[in-house]
Design an enzyme around this catalytic site. Structure first.
Site, PDB file in Angstrom:
ATOM      1  N   ASP A 171      -0.284  -6.468   1.743  1.00 37.91           N
ATOM      2  CA  ASP A 171       0.849  -6.245   0.841  1.00 37.91           C
ATOM      3  C   ASP A 171       0.428  -5.498  -0.428  1.00 37.91           C
ATOM      4  O   ASP A 171       0.716  -5.939  -1.553  1.00 37.91           O
ATOM      5  CB  ASP A 171       1.497  -7.582   0.449  1.00 37.91           C
ATOM      6  CG  ASP A 171       1.795  -8.459   1.648  1.00 37.91           C
ATOM      7  OD1 ASP A 171       2.213  -7.916   2.677  1.00 37.91           O
ATOM      8  OD2 ASP A 171       1.583  -9.688   1.564  1.00 37.91           O
ATOM      9  N   GLU A 226      12.462  -6.606   3.206  1.00 36.21           N
ATOM     10  CA  GLU A 226      11.646  -7.309   2.207  1.00 36.21           C
ATOM     11  C   GLU A 226      10.749  -6.308   1.498  1.00 36.21           C
ATOM     12  O   GLU A 226      10.832  -5.100   1.706  1.00 36.21           O
ATOM     13  CB  GLU A 226      10.805  -8.390   2.894  1.00 36.21           C
ATOM     14  CG  GLU A 226       9.889  -7.837   3.976  1.00 36.21           C
ATOM     15  CD  GLU A 226       9.143  -8.898   4.765  1.00 36.21           C
ATOM     16  OE1 GLU A 226       9.005 -10.014   4.252  1.00 36.21           O
ATOM     17  OE2 GLU A 226       8.699  -8.596   5.883  1.00 36.21           O
TER      18      GLU A 226
END
Length: 562
Positions: free
Chosen positions: A14, A187
């Site tokens: 991420d 997301e």
């Protein structure tokens, strides 16, 4: 120079990338591992150094009892107004209809800190990022969670104005700006303003082999005003199953001083057993989700495109204005525990290393036995990431167990339910012996196997220290022991490395997002505090692309079938 992906090997997922003057920074997720949020730095996008673990005290982060793969999800790093801003999420529930979480903000004038005491922001959804608009306003951009069983749980991307005077959000300004595509699971949003337009980058498809990143743009921040990039997605490996890199998606955009553009993304490098299909299962990503960097160009319609196609490339042209960065050639680690503070590469689970766990310094690491390796509250373990498919790790340990409930040794660890180790313990005859245990699968806490129960090697009474080694060879790993550090004896136990991967665990239950670790641990669930002494730890990489005999079997290739 060329960027060789992944640039951050091993569990570094991420990525949130920014540039401040001539230096690039990447912040990555750490989940239940402590300290929280790793930051790497580089001046060339090729060579990277780990420079800071931001959330390094319980005042900044306390994850005691957090579930596996809870904790720190998708931190967002930005720079504005002369300081760094870090948004991070602490997830407290990972399964079921609810995702209880808290989003926090901390700031610092330099990347090394000190970082301010975190300010609670909200709990609307995870993967929050902070957008600094040109007019001085700031907005929190985040995934929005919906627990209702008759709705999809990923309820679009919410934008909420943030007041820097009160350091609070203005909930009355909250609005959904993007609901995602038919792929769902939207997301990981990051918002940018480029050439007068707002560009929203968001992940979809779940962080598995269907993962992707989409881009949408708008001339305003009004509700539902964003239009999706045509001929997308921006990046994915769903339709490139033969690529060396897989799962690319969730990430962030950055520009160079010279005006070039790059995108940092999570990625994974799965492998298959010889008796498995190369595409189903697509593979086992034992190194976890890593970080890749792709070059980006803008098409005639003003949309960003990944150079080489949306599957990305293993080898990427470095920036023309790159400044050569000095960094280690690999991630080898030798620790003789002379410092009273643990090396920056060590992690603990959920809480920091304290006297309750043990101590370090004066040439030894002491671990006080606590709960089992399945314990999410009290556990004496320090560990570091697997960062290569082929490596050896060894240690030297002195331990006099109280009973079979006392254990200390070397562990390969994924989470509370998937791990193994070689350790010293006591048998029913009162002898100190060597055992290999593995916990995997089945129930929520896994099922345990003692591999040497019928022929556990007895440690001679005149032996003070025992040496342990783990030889890891991509698909499998084997434990060895020695009484003199020269003559190594195999336990005869070779274990399947796939069990220590997201891809294996997620097939059983829930979503899991970390990667395999190698570490040192002491257990004494009897509560009598049996203490182990570790003399050193050595982690030596043999290269990602060598077979068990050391022969190089992979060269410059875009294929993962090497």
């Amino acid at each position: 120079m060329q960027i060789q992906n992944p640039v951050l090997p091993g569990f570094n997922s991420d990525p949130s990338i920014i540039r401040v003057e001539d230096t690039y920074y990447i912040a990555t997720s750490t989940f239940e591992w402590f300290p929280g949020v790793r930051i790497h730095a580089s001046k060339d996008l090729v060579h990277w150094n780990l420079v800071k673990n931001v959330l390094d005290t319980t005042a900044m982060l306390d994850m005691k009892g957090n579930p596996s793969s809870g904790g720190i999800w998708a931190p967002d790093l930005s720079y504005a107004d002369g300081k760094f801003w870090l948004i991070f999420t602490d997830v407290k529930i990972t399964d079921g209809n609810f995702k209880d979480m808290k989003n926090y903000l901390t700031t610092a004038e330099t990347i090394e800190g000190p970082w301010s005491e975190p300010v609670f922001v909200n709990g609307v959804g995870f993967d929050a990022s902070l957008f600094h608009d040109e007019d001085g306003r700031k907005y929190l951009v985040q995934q929005t969670w919906d627990h209702r069983e008759y709705h999809h749980p990923f309820d679009g991307i919410t934008l909420t104005e943030f007041d820097t005077n009160t350091m609070k959000l203005k909930p009355e300004t909250a609005r959904t700006i993007f609901s995602g595509t038919a792929v769902k699971l939207v997301e990981g949003p990051h918002l940018y303003k480029i050439n007068g337009e707002y560009f929203l980058f968001a992940a979809e498809g779940g962080t598995i082999f269907t993962h992707q990143e989409v881009v949408a743009r708008s001339k305003s921040l009004n509700s539902m005003s964003f239009v999706v990039e045509p001929d997308g997605p921006f990046i994915t490996n769903f339709d490139t199953p033969n690529s060396y890199l897989q799962k690319q998606g969730h990430g962030a955009l950055v520009s160079t001083p010279g005006g070039e553009w790059y995108y940092a993304s999570l990625t994974a490098r799965p492998w298959n057993h010889d008796n498995e299909s190369a595409t189903d299962p697509r593979g086992w990503s034992t190194l976890g989700r890593e970080t890749s960097i792709q070059k980006v160009e803008w098409d005639d319609a003003g949309w960003p495109r990944v150079v080489g196609g949306h599957g990305g490339q293993t080898f990427v042209e470095a920036p023309q204005d790159a400044i050569l960065t000095d960094a280690p050639v690999d991630h080898a680690q030798h620790d003789e525990f002379n410092d009273t503070i643990l090396d920056i590469n060590w992690n603990t689970l959920r809480v920091p290393f304290t006297e309750k766990m043990g101590s370090t310094g004066t040439g030894k690491l002491t671990l006080v036995g606590q709960g089992s390796l399945s314990n999410t509250f009290d556990l004496s373990l320090i560990a570091r990431r697997w960062q290569a498919f082929y490596f050896d790790a060894e240690t030297k340990v002195k331990f006099n167990p109280y009973s079979y409930q006392s254990m200390a040794g070397l562990t390969n660890y994924y989470n509370h339910s998937h791990w193994s180790w070689i350790f010293i313990t006591k048998n029913d005859d009162g002898q100190n012996v060597i055992e290999v245990g593995e916990n995997k699968g089945g129930l929520r806490n896994g099922s345990y196997t003692s591999y040497l129960r019928d022929n556990a090697p007895v440690i001679p009474e005149d032996i003070e220290y025992v040496y342990f080694k783990s030889e890891n060879r991509k698909e499998s790993y084997t434990y060895y022991y020695s009484f003199d550090s020269e003559n190594w004896l195999s336990t005869g136990v070779t274990l399947d490395a796939a069990i220590l991967s997201d891809d294996y665990v997620v097939r059983e239950y829930g979503g899991f997002f970390t990667g395999a670790y190698i570490g040192l641990a002491a257990v004494d669930y009897s509560g009598y505090d049996s203490t182990a002494e570790f003399d050193y730890f050595d982690y030596k990489e043999l290269g990602d692309h060598k077979d068990i005999n050391g022969t190089i079997s992979w060269q410059k290739s875009e294929s993962r079938f090497y």
